[in-house]
Design an enzyme around this catalytic site. Structure first.
Site, PDB file in Angstrom:
ATOM      1  N   LYS A  16       3.834  -6.147  -4.752  1.00 45.40           N
ATOM      2  CA  LYS A  16       4.757  -5.794  -3.655  1.00 45.40           C
ATOM      3  C   LYS A  16       5.280  -7.059  -2.962  1.00 45.40           C
ATOM      4  O   LYS A  16       6.477  -7.221  -2.759  1.00 45.40           O
ATOM      5  CB  LYS A  16       4.046  -4.898  -2.611  1.00 45.40           C
ATOM      6  CG  LYS A  16       3.482  -3.605  -3.193  1.00 45.40           C
ATOM      7  CD  LYS A  16       2.825  -2.753  -2.130  1.00 45.40           C
ATOM      8  CE  LYS A  16       1.547  -3.326  -1.552  1.00 45.40           C
ATOM      9  NZ  LYS A  16       0.436  -3.457  -2.506  1.00 45.40           N
ATOM     10  N   ARG A  91       0.929   3.526   4.694  1.00 42.44           N
ATOM     11  CA  ARG A  91      -0.152   3.609   3.708  1.00 42.44           C
ATOM     12  C   ARG A  91      -0.954   4.889   3.853  1.00 42.44           C
ATOM     13  O   ARG A  91      -1.903   5.096   3.098  1.00 42.44           O
ATOM     14  CB  ARG A  91      -1.107   2.452   3.962  1.00 42.44           C
ATOM     15  CG  ARG A  91      -1.135   1.370   2.937  1.00 42.44           C
ATOM     16  CD  ARG A  91      -2.029   0.332   3.552  1.00 42.44           C
ATOM     17  NE  ARG A  91      -2.660  -0.538   2.650  1.00 42.44           N
ATOM     18  CZ  ARG A  91      -2.196  -1.739   2.330  1.00 42.44           C
ATOM     19  NH1 ARG A  91      -1.027  -2.132   2.762  1.00 42.44           N
ATOM     20  NH2 ARG A  91      -2.901  -2.518   1.571  1.00 42.44           N
ATOM     21  N   ARG A 130      -5.396 -14.509  -7.782  1.00 47.01           N
ATOM     22  CA  ARG A 130      -4.384 -14.808  -6.753  1.00 47.01           C
ATOM     23  C   ARG A 130      -4.867 -15.883  -5.782  1.00 47.01           C
ATOM     24  O   ARG A 130      -6.010 -15.911  -5.360  1.00 47.01           O
ATOM     25  CB  ARG A 130      -4.056 -13.547  -5.961  1.00 47.01           C
ATOM     26  CG  ARG A 130      -3.118 -13.869  -4.777  1.00 47.01           C
ATOM     27  CD  ARG A 130      -2.562 -12.664  -4.112  1.00 47.01           C
ATOM     28  NE  ARG A 130      -3.575 -11.707  -3.728  1.00 47.01           N
ATOM     29  CZ  ARG A 130      -3.294 -10.500  -3.282  1.00 47.01           C
ATOM     30  NH1 ARG A 130      -2.051 -10.101  -3.202  1.00 47.01           N
ATOM     31  NH2 ARG A 130      -4.270  -9.683  -2.949  1.00 47.01           N
ATOM     32  N   ARG A 164      -7.864 -15.190  -0.683  1.00 47.59           N
ATOM     33  CA  ARG A 164      -8.077 -14.287   0.451  1.00 47.59           C
ATOM     34  C   ARG A 164      -9.495 -13.716   0.418  1.00 47.59           C
ATOM     35  O   ARG A 164      -9.997 -13.380  -0.644  1.00 47.59           O
ATOM     36  CB  ARG A 164      -7.079 -13.115   0.377  1.00 47.59           C
ATOM     37  CG  ARG A 164      -5.754 -13.414   1.030  1.00 47.59           C
ATOM     38  CD  ARG A 164      -4.684 -12.402   0.742  1.00 47.59           C
ATOM     39  NE  ARG A 164      -5.067 -11.000   0.788  1.00 47.59           N
ATOM     40  CZ  ARG A 164      -4.221  -9.995   0.589  1.00 47.59           C
ATOM     41  NH1 ARG A 164      -2.937 -10.245   0.354  1.00 47.59           N
ATOM     42  NH2 ARG A 164      -4.629  -8.754   0.621  1.00 47.59           N
ATOM     43  N   ARG A 175     -10.868  -1.528  -1.899  1.00 42.80           N
ATOM     44  CA  ARG A 175      -9.425  -1.410  -1.630  1.00 42.80           C
ATOM     45  C   ARG A 175      -8.774  -0.413  -2.579  1.00 42.80           C
ATOM     46  O   ARG A 175      -7.905   0.365  -2.176  1.00 42.80           O
ATOM     47  CB  ARG A 175      -8.748  -2.787  -1.758  1.00 42.80           C
ATOM     48  CG  ARG A 175      -9.050  -3.684  -0.573  1.00 42.80           C
ATOM     49  CD  ARG A 175      -8.694  -5.123  -0.840  1.00 42.80           C
ATOM     50  NE  ARG A 175      -7.285  -5.356  -1.056  1.00 42.80           N
ATOM     51  CZ  ARG A 175      -6.779  -6.473  -1.590  1.00 42.80           C
ATOM     52  NH1 ARG A 175      -7.596  -7.447  -1.968  1.00 42.80           N
ATOM     53  NH2 ARG A 175      -5.494  -6.615  -1.736  1.00 42.80           N
TER      54      ARG A 175
END
Ligand code: AP5
Length: 222
Positions: A16, A91, A130, A164, A175
């Site tokens: 996203k 969400r 990431r 992160r 998640r």
């Protein structure tokens, strides 16, 4: 060009943020990322930031009321002249309903909702690799898009590229479960409204961008 108002939906790590960054300039849109807004609040040590830190690091969602207030305020700061991509918001169904009411009150509407489709195995691979720049928000991946110098951001030049805290494997599992339980119902919600566009996010980022660009070009012209 009339302002276009869009949502990017999709599981964690589906791209996203990557896609919002790629298409914003092209279509004169502003990316409004709920995750980035919350991470900024944490970085400056605000009251909101302190309240959401532990929730975010555990992979759960912060309260509907808090995030809706924060995102509608961001929309107000932007004004009606500039289009936006909501990245990571809404969400939950209550968030989607509050957003619909909030947009109505402001004389605004959604032009398109883009749902990025990606399987769990690839999600985990992408999230674990990431790295993000905490200063400018640039996104990297150690497997296929590393910064030129390890830990240093190609875009802003600062030594601020990190993993992160919620990108650890155990948190990613939470998640994903949170996404399935609370966010997946939004797919049907927007499908019923006739504004949902599903995009295969497993192909290279440039191809995903092309498909999304075609959707944005046509959005709002029906
Ligand atoms: P948030 O920051 O929104 O996290 P998320 O939705 O889990 O999304 P991500 O940022 O992890 O992924 P992304 O889809 O943007 O993927 P990316 O482009 O980086 O939220 C964090 C937390 O904040 C939540 O857990 C919650 O606590 C709280 N929160 C936020 N919004 C909330 C809300 N509305 N309500 C309540 N709580 C909220 O890509 C991932 C990786 O893949 C990158 O390395 C990238 O380089 C790579 N990649 C991207 N596209 C491709 C491609 N096509 N091919 C190969 N690699 C690719």
């Amino acid at each position: 060009m009339a302002a276009k108002w869009l949502i990017f939906l999709g599981p964690p790590g589906s791209g996203k943020g990557t896609q919002a960054q790629r298409v914003c300039g092209k279509f004169e849109l502003t990316q409004l990322s709920s995750g980035d807004v919350l991470r900024h609040e944490r970085q400056i040590g605000s009251d909101i930031g302190n309240r959401v830190a532990a929730i975010m690091d555990s992979g759960q969602l912060v309260s509907d009321e808090l995030i809706t207030g924060v995102m509608l305020a961001a929309i107000d700061r932007l004004g009606r002249e500039r289009g936006f991509i909501l990245d990571g918001f809404p969400r939950t169904l209550p968030q989607a309903e509050s957003l619909a009411g909030g947009l109505r009150e402001r004389g605004m509407h959604l032009d398109a909702v883009v749902d990025l489709l990606l399987d769990d195995e690839e999600i985990i691979r992408r999230i674990e690799g990431r790295r993000v720049c905490v200063e400018c928000g640039a996104t990297y991946n150690v497997s296929f898009l590393p910064p030129k110098v390890e830990g240093v951001c190609d875009k802003c030049g600062r030594p601020s590229v990190i993993q992160r805290p919620d990108d650890r494997r155990d948190v990613v599992a939470t998640r994903l479960a949170t996404y399935r339980r609370q966010t997946v119902p939004l797919i049907e919600y927007y499908e019923r409204q006739g504004c949902l566009h599903v995009v295969d996010a497993s192909v290279p980022a440039a191809e995903v961008e092309e498909r999304i660009s075609r959707i944005i070009e046509r959005a709002g012209s029906a």
